[in-house]
Design a protein around this motif. Structure first.
Motif, PDB file in Angstrom:
ATOM      1  N   ASN A 117       0.812  -1.216   0.000  1.00 25.27           N
ATOM      2  CA  ASN A 117       0.000   0.000   0.000  1.00 25.27           C
ATOM      3  C   ASN A 117       0.850   1.273   0.000  1.00 25.27           C
ATOM      4  OD1 ASN A 117      -2.269  -1.658   0.163  1.00 25.27           O
ATOM      5  ND2 ASN A 117      -2.309  -1.572   2.397  1.00 25.27           N
ATOM      6  N   PRO A 120       2.360   2.567  -3.902  1.00 19.89           N
ATOM      7  CA  PRO A 120       1.404   3.227  -4.804  1.00 19.89           C
ATOM      8  C   PRO A 120       0.920   4.583  -4.292  1.00 19.89           C
ATOM      9  CG  PRO A 120       0.868   0.907  -4.575  1.00 19.89           C
ATOM     10  CD  PRO A 120       1.904   1.205  -3.554  1.00 19.89           C
ATOM     11  N   ILE A 121       0.638   4.676  -2.992  1.00 23.48           N
ATOM     12  CA  ILE A 121       0.200   5.963  -2.447  1.00 23.48           C
ATOM     13  C   ILE A 121       1.334   6.979  -2.506  1.00 23.48           C
ATOM     14  CG2 ILE A 121      -0.722   7.117  -0.402  1.00 23.48           C
ATOM     15  CD1 ILE A 121      -2.681   5.281  -1.800  1.00 23.48           C
ATOM     16  N   CYS A 179       1.293   8.325  -5.941  1.00 23.66           N
ATOM     17  CA  CYS A 179       0.165   9.247  -6.126  1.00 23.66           C
ATOM     18  C   CYS A 179       0.476  10.606  -5.496  1.00 23.66           C
ATOM     19  CB  CYS A 179      -1.095   8.646  -5.509  1.00 23.66           C
ATOM     20  SG  CYS A 179      -1.728   7.185  -6.367  1.00 23.66           S
ATOM     21  N   CYS A 218      -3.286   9.019 -11.000  1.00 23.39           N
ATOM     22  CA  CYS A 218      -3.432   8.257  -9.756  1.00 23.39           C
ATOM     23  C   CYS A 218      -4.269   7.009  -9.966  1.00 23.39           C
ATOM     24  CB  CYS A 218      -4.053   9.135  -8.674  1.00 23.39           C
ATOM     25  SG  CYS A 218      -2.997  10.473  -8.094  1.00 23.39           S
ATOM     26  N   LEU A 252      -2.935   3.171  -9.237  1.00 18.12           N
ATOM     27  CA  LEU A 252      -3.603   2.280  -8.279  1.00 18.12           C
ATOM     28  C   LEU A 252      -4.173   1.046  -8.962  1.00 18.12           C
ATOM     29  CD1 LEU A 252      -5.415   4.929  -6.053  1.00 18.12           C
ATOM     30  CD2 LEU A 252      -3.274   3.740  -5.607  1.00 18.12           C
ATOM     31  N   SER A 261      -1.352  -1.494  -9.424  1.00 15.15           N
ATOM     32  CA  SER A 261      -0.628  -1.877  -8.214  1.00 15.15           C
ATOM     33  C   SER A 261      -1.226  -3.147  -7.615  1.00 15.15           C
ATOM     34  CB  SER A 261      -0.688  -0.745  -7.184  1.00 15.15           C
ATOM     35  OG  SER A 261      -2.029  -0.524  -6.787  1.00 15.15           O
ATOM     36  N   PHE A 281      -7.316  -1.011  -2.711  1.00 14.99           N
ATOM     37  CA  PHE A 281      -7.394   0.145  -3.599  1.00 14.99           C
ATOM     38  C   PHE A 281      -8.657   0.188  -4.444  1.00 14.99           C
ATOM     39  CE2 PHE A 281      -2.507   0.154  -3.610  1.00 14.99           C
ATOM     40  CZ  PHE A 281      -2.506   0.892  -2.448  1.00 14.99           C
ATOM     41  N   VAL A 336     -10.013   3.685  -5.912  1.00 18.08           N
ATOM     42  CA  VAL A 336     -10.157   3.923  -7.350  1.00 18.08           C
ATOM     43  C   VAL A 336     -11.572   4.389  -7.682  1.00 18.08           C
ATOM     44  CG1 VAL A 336     -10.149   2.785  -9.600  1.00 18.08           C
ATOM     45  CG2 VAL A 336      -8.310   2.325  -7.971  1.00 18.08           C
TER      46      VAL A 336
END
Length: 591
Positions: A265, A268-269, A272, A329, A333, A336, A341, A345
């Motif tokens: 997690n 990916p964040i 973003c 973003c 996500l 990923s 997510f 999304v």
């Protein structure tokens, strides 16, 4: 031409005996160095390739039916000009039979080609310029593909990563050295950390947890992060974790799984957030993702002033930029492996839909205003005053438009994701297993200061030699220490003047001086080797390492031989005003 033939044909070339000794022979076969030999080899090689792949179409060059031979000159500026010119001229005469592509590595300017090659030679070349990526781009690619991914279990802490990046940016700009530094981190982590056996893929780590010994379980209990975890549990759970190995193994498996989910997690964040912050003015959180990653690893990034500044700037983004960032973003996500997510999304897609509806509503409102009403607003003073008053009131009341409210909502939602997923790694339990955080060891190996290393080696040789006989208390000198260490210790105790009598006495007490040396007031001494000038028999036995060690100190840059050296206690000698290294057995002038 000889090296070219040897590398292409994988054989030995008929060369001179002097060159033949330096050449690494790969095969026993010997061929004659000529262009005809090279052409024959090329024809046989292309025929063999055609027979191996009869059903495939050849992706050939636009000029040749067969693939060309590519020759790379790594450093064109240092290449012999005459040889290069002859090679180009000879190759151009056989270009139909032997297609050739030359790649020149140029460190200065492309115009160097015309300086090294005359027009008659350069006109034979069809020159095309291309440029490789900068070293910073290569570094960003390595960090993105290796460090910012869950594919490799080993991670670097903020301090370690900052050491590697600082060495790269401020010392050498070498991607290869950065990779070697990362390899050193891997070696140090698996060598020094007994629990690094669990630094592997999740399924393999769970299997290894079941085979942990009691001592390894005790090592887990000693981890600071695990201690904090135990303290947060109820008393019955604490007793089980600290006394029962089976309960500990079950907890470790669960914690390793949580740590793996955290990394799935986190990255990916992080990407973003980088999408939002990388285009802001003045880049409060950095332009590169590595800078943002270090900031997130160091502490809670949402508590920093740079993050607050980034949020304020993000709340001023226009609609097109905001929509573009949300789309990026969503792509990040979706691709990923994170398990949480799907809802994120959907929420981001909902924001995109709302922005689209706002744009359609603005277009309908613009179409509903007729040119006549627009003209009335422009020409009617009453409507103009009314509009200005309404605008003034709206500014006083600070009413937000629908777009501004939606923009604030988007930024607040991204902020909530950051606070939830970008927690620093050292706040997670068992992070010591997968994170290498000994920056001091890395700095000692990669960014060592030569003068500090010399001082440590001479002042405390035990730190490098690891011999128990060299251990000493405080400022004492061990009689097992090397002679140069004894001389350096005495050098540290002296000020501007060095007393050679003390040097000699200490060396004698440390069993390094000659036993036949006698202090005699009637003998004038030569300081180059402390040898009595009138006695030739003592010359060899008194050429002990004191002078040699003093010379070694000068070589290391730790001693100056232009210092005034006193030798009290000797008749007919007051000061020694000239001190030269004993490289030719010089005699010092005694006043």
């Amino acid at each position: 031409m000889q090296k070219l033939l040897g590398q292409l044909m994988n054989c030995c070339i008929d060369v001179d005996s002097s060159e033949e000794e330096d050449y690494e022979h790969v095969s026993r076969s010997r061929v004659r160095c000529s262009m005809t030999t090279l052409i024959n080899w090329y024809e046989s090689a292309t025929k063999r390739t055609d027979s191996e792949t009869p059903g495939k179409k050849r992706t050939s060059s636009r000029h040749w039916q067969s693939p060309p031979v590519v020759v790379i000159f790594k450093d064109m500026e240092s290449f012999t000009t005459k040889v290069l010119q002859d090679f180009v001229v000879i190759s151009s005469q056989h270009i139909g039979e032997f297609p050739l592509v030359l790649i020149f590595g140029i460190a200065t300017s492309p115009m160097i080609i015309h300086s090294l090659l005359p027009h008659s030679v350069s006109s034979l070349l069809c020159i095309e310029l291309f440029q490789s990526l900068s070293c910073k781009d290569h570094l960003s690619t390595i960090i993105d593909k290796i460090l910012l991914t869950t594919q490799f279990p080993l991670k670097l802490s903020e301090k370690v990563l900052q050491v590697l990046i600082n060495i790269f940016l401020y010392h050498d700009f070498s991607v290869q050295n950065f990779i070697k530094g990362f390899q050193l981190c891997i070696v140090e982590h698996f060598h020094s950390n007994p629990l690094s056996v669990l630094c592997c893929q999740l399924e393999e780590a769970k299997r290894r947890v079941n085979s942990l010994s009691h001592n390894q379980c005790e090592n887990v209990r000693r981890l600071p992060s695990f201690r904090r975890y135990v303290e947060s549990q109820v008393s019955e759970k604490q007793i089980a974790l600290l006394t029962v190995d089976s309960s500990l193994k079950e907890a470790v498996q669960k914690l390793l799984e949580d740590l793996n989910v955290y990394h799935e997690n986190y990255f990916p964040i992080l990407r973003c957030l980088h999408v939002f912050t990388s285009s802001l003015p003045k880049y409060p959180l950095g332009k590169q993702i590595r800078e943002l990653h270090c900031a997130c690893l160091e502490n809670r990034v949402w508590e920093t002033e740079e993050y607050e500044s980034s949020l304020q700037l993000a709340r001023m983004l226009n609609k097109s930029d905001l929509v573009t960032m949300l789309q990026k973003c969503v792509e990040i996500l979706v691709s990923s492996p994170g398990r949480e997510f799907d809802e994120i999304v959907e929420k981001l897609k909902e924001f995109l839909t709302q922005f689209q509806k706002l744009e359609e509503a603005y277009q309908e409102r613009d179409e509903s205003i007729s040119p006549q009403k627009e003209l009335q607003k422009k020409t009617n003073l009453y409507h103009l005053q009314k509009t200005l008053l309404e605008l003034k009131e709206s500014r006083r009341s600070k009413k937000l438009t629908k777009f501004e409210m939606l923009r604030f909502e988007v930024v607040d939602y991204i902020d909530s994701l950051v606070r939830h997923y970008l927690v620093p790694a050292d706040h997670k339990t068992l992070h010591e297993i997968v994170y290498f955080n000994t920056a001091s060891v890395l700095r000692e190996h990669l960014n060592a200061a030569p003068r500090i290393a010399l001082h440590t080696a001479l002042n405390n040789p035990y730190s490098y030699l690891k011999s128990e006989a060299l251990k000493s208390d405080g400022g004492s000198i061990s009689n097992k220490a090397p002679d140069i260490c004894i001389a350096y210790k005495l050098h540290l105790e002296c000020g501007r003047l060095i007393n050679l009598a003390d040097w000699l006495e200490v060396c004698n007490s440390a069993n390094r001086a000659c036993t036949c040396l006698q202090y005699s007031a009637d003998l004038p001494f030569c300081c180059s080797c402390l040898v009595p000038l009138l006695t030739t028999e003592l010359t060899e036995c008194l050429s002990f390492p004191l002078c040699k060690n003093t010379h070694s100190l000068q070589v290391t840059g730790l001693e100056s031989f232009h210092r005034i050296i006193e030798w009290p206690g000797l008749k007919r000698t007051i000061k020694i005003t000239w001190f030269q290294p004993p490289c030719h057995g010089q005699v010092l002038c005694l006043l």
